[in-house]
Design a protein around this motif. Sequence first.
Motif, PDB file in Angstrom:
ATOM      1  N   LEU A 112     -62.704  12.638  80.658  1.00 37.48           N
ATOM      2  CA  LEU A 112     -63.806  12.926  81.215  1.00 37.48           C
ATOM      3  C   LEU A 112     -64.111  12.009  82.481  1.00 37.48           C
ATOM      4  O   LEU A 112     -64.481  12.710  83.901  1.00 37.48           O
ATOM      5  N   TYR A 113     -63.816  10.717  82.283  1.00 36.80           N
ATOM      6  CA  TYR A 113     -64.063   9.831  83.379  1.00 36.80           C
ATOM      7  C   TYR A 113     -62.966  10.079  84.443  1.00 36.80           C
ATOM      8  O   TYR A 113     -63.440  10.089  85.763  1.00 36.80           O
ATOM      9  N   ALA A 114     -61.869  10.156  84.122  1.00 38.41           N
ATOM     10  CA  ALA A 114     -60.940  10.476  85.129  1.00 38.41           C
ATOM     11  C   ALA A 114     -61.093  11.918  85.761  1.00 38.41           C
ATOM     12  O   ALA A 114     -60.931  11.986  87.068  1.00 38.41           O
ATOM     13  N   CYS A 115     -61.653  12.875  85.200  1.00 38.52           N
ATOM     14  CA  CYS A 115     -62.020  14.208  85.773  1.00 38.52           C
ATOM     15  C   CYS A 115     -63.064  13.995  86.806  1.00 38.52           C
ATOM     16  O   CYS A 115     -62.919  14.296  87.922  1.00 38.52           O
ATOM     17  N   THR A 154     -63.398  11.750  94.166  1.00 35.64           N
ATOM     18  CA  THR A 154     -62.653  11.308  95.476  1.00 35.64           C
ATOM     19  C   THR A 154     -62.021  12.274  95.977  1.00 35.64           C
ATOM     20  O   THR A 154     -61.722  12.249  97.328  1.00 35.64           O
ATOM     21  N   ARG A 155     -61.710  13.577  95.276  1.00 35.13           N
ATOM     22  CA  ARG A 155     -61.059  14.486  96.100  1.00 35.13           C
ATOM     23  C   ARG A 155     -59.590  14.155  96.448  1.00 35.13           C
ATOM     24  O   ARG A 155     -59.127  14.809  97.497  1.00 35.13           O
ATOM     25  N   LEU A 156     -59.052  13.041  95.775  1.00 31.87           N
ATOM     26  CA  LEU A 156     -57.845  12.679  96.035  1.00 31.87           C
ATOM     27  C   LEU A 156     -56.840  12.983  94.925  1.00 31.87           C
ATOM     28  O   LEU A 156     -57.366  13.297  93.975  1.00 31.87           O
ATOM     29  N   PRO A 157     -55.301  13.223  95.193  1.00 30.66           N
ATOM     30  CA  PRO A 157     -54.576  13.326  93.898  1.00 30.66           C
ATOM     31  C   PRO A 157     -54.691  12.299  92.926  1.00 30.66           C
ATOM     32  O   PRO A 157     -54.821  11.228  93.371  1.00 30.66           O
ATOM     33  N   LEU A 158     -54.539  12.876  91.667  1.00 31.78           N
ATOM     34  CA  LEU A 158     -54.576  11.654  90.653  1.00 31.78           C
ATOM     35  C   LEU A 158     -53.394  11.614  89.796  1.00 31.78           C
ATOM     36  O   LEU A 158     -53.105  12.830  89.438  1.00 31.78           O
ATOM     37  N   TYR A 184     -56.393  19.347  83.770  1.00 31.13           N
ATOM     38  CA  TYR A 184     -55.158  18.952  83.264  1.00 31.13           C
ATOM     39  C   TYR A 184     -54.075  19.635  83.990  1.00 31.13           C
ATOM     40  O   TYR A 184     -53.281  18.978  84.598  1.00 31.13           O
ATOM     41  N   ARG A 185     -54.330  20.871  84.438  1.00 31.61           N
ATOM     42  CA  ARG A 185     -53.427  21.589  85.470  1.00 31.61           C
ATOM     43  C   ARG A 185     -53.255  20.991  86.745  1.00 31.61           C
ATOM     44  O   ARG A 185     -52.282  21.045  87.455  1.00 31.61           O
ATOM     45  N   ASN A 186     -54.278  20.171  87.134  1.00 32.95           N
ATOM     46  CA  ASN A 186     -54.241  19.698  88.629  1.00 32.95           C
ATOM     47  C   ASN A 186     -53.761  18.202  88.748  1.00 32.95           C
ATOM     48  O   ASN A 186     -54.053  17.683  89.953  1.00 32.95           O
ATOM     49  N   ILE A 187     -53.317  17.587  87.661  1.00 32.78           N
ATOM     50  CA  ILE A 187     -52.992  16.174  87.861  1.00 32.78           C
ATOM     51  C   ILE A 187     -51.582  15.974  87.135  1.00 32.78           C
ATOM     52  O   ILE A 187     -50.935  16.825  86.396  1.00 32.78           O
ATOM     53  N   ARG A 188     -50.947  14.703  87.341  1.00 33.54           N
ATOM     54  CA  ARG A 188     -49.793  14.518  87.008  1.00 33.54           C
ATOM     55  C   ARG A 188     -49.868  13.382  85.834  1.00 33.54           C
ATOM     56  O   ARG A 188     -50.840  12.317  86.126  1.00 33.54           O
TER      57      ARG A 188
END
Length: 379
Positions: free
Chosen positions: A194-197, A203-207, A258-262
Amino acid sequence: MDHPMDSSADENIVEESHKLVDSLDKLRVSAASSSSNFKKKPVIIIVVGMAGSGKTSFLHRLVCHTFDANKRGYVLNLDPAVMSLPFGANIDIRDTVKYKEVMKQYNLGPNGGIMTSLNLFATKFDEVVSVIEKRADQLDYVLVDTPGQIEIFTWSASGAIITEAFASTFPTVVTYVVDTPRSTSPITFMSNMLYACSILYKTRLPLVLAFNKTDVADHKFALEWMEDFEVFQAAIQSDNSYTSTLANSLSLSLYEFYRNIRSVGVSAITGAGMDDFFKAIEASADEYMETYKADLDKRKAEKEQLEEERREKEMEKLRKDMESSQGGTVVLNTGLKDKDAAEKMMVEEEDDEDFKIEEDSDDAIDEDEEDEEMNRFYV
Ligand SMILES: Nc1nc2c(ncn2[C@@H]2O[C@H](COP(=O)(O)OP(=O)(O)OP(=O)(O)O)[C@@H](O)[C@H]2O)c(=O)[nH]1
């Protein structure tokens, strides 16, 4: 009431207005070209994570890895309270702000002291960006270590200023370090996610999620939980608490995140997973150029459009004022006829500005020292 005007005065006004619009246009074009100084390299890697997750150790590992891979890097330490670093930072907040002095001077506790130190440093951040800009051609990565207490960076105004200053000049990726052994409990895992989300959306930056300490606990369980929410729900079955019911319903909402991050598994101690991590960083930097940069450009274009409309309105007002002054163009004539002199004055003003910056930067970042710091990174 309309003022009567003869035709020659009318023509004069129109001509002078056009000249004024032309000169304003030229100014606008030069301002726009100077602001479009976006660089494709270096990639900025901002490392954040909960206290003790291993940010500093991970950054040390990144420094060693980039050195071994013949990549050129630069290290920026933003933690004013860290006692010692296992790597040489090229730019260190501690060289500019003395955290203990800030605590004393403003009568603050430890967290207030760190926050205020970061705020003070943020006021100089344009200089940090220009130091990096000058070396942009020689660098592949800039590695940024952040304060131990994550919220000091992620929820403060200075954290946002620093992140945006980077993101508007270079491709920027946020790396969220997860303490894998401590996240084996589904509830702790969920809080971390949740924190990472929230960081992703703020930031709207790639994570990139870096599951650290895989030498102690494999991160496979986390990947499974992220890929299939039913597996995660099965894991929380054993826990009948209220929190588990909450985590259960949140797991569905987080599926999109989860689908938006690596995600990669790494170990700062053994160095495992470093190649995968840099692959994820490169993919994120590409994504940045495709999506975030496009979004940034769109926002800039909208701002310029608003500015254009405002300027048109001002010009219209000016034309009306000139009409009502019946061609009394004293102020305008002075500026436009002596255009060369006006341009000269602007150059002189710019020179003054440069002089001011040099004066101000005396106590900030010394470039010669910077070069020494750079050598430190390579040695
Ligand atoms: N086994 C193992 N221990 C690790 C790893 N990375 C970090 N640690 C340990 O975790 C502890 C915290 O590491 P730090 O690098 O200080 O963590 P940090 O997030 O920078 O800490 P703060 O900035 O103080 O919040 C240290 O004892 C490290 O040795 C790892 O990959 N494996």
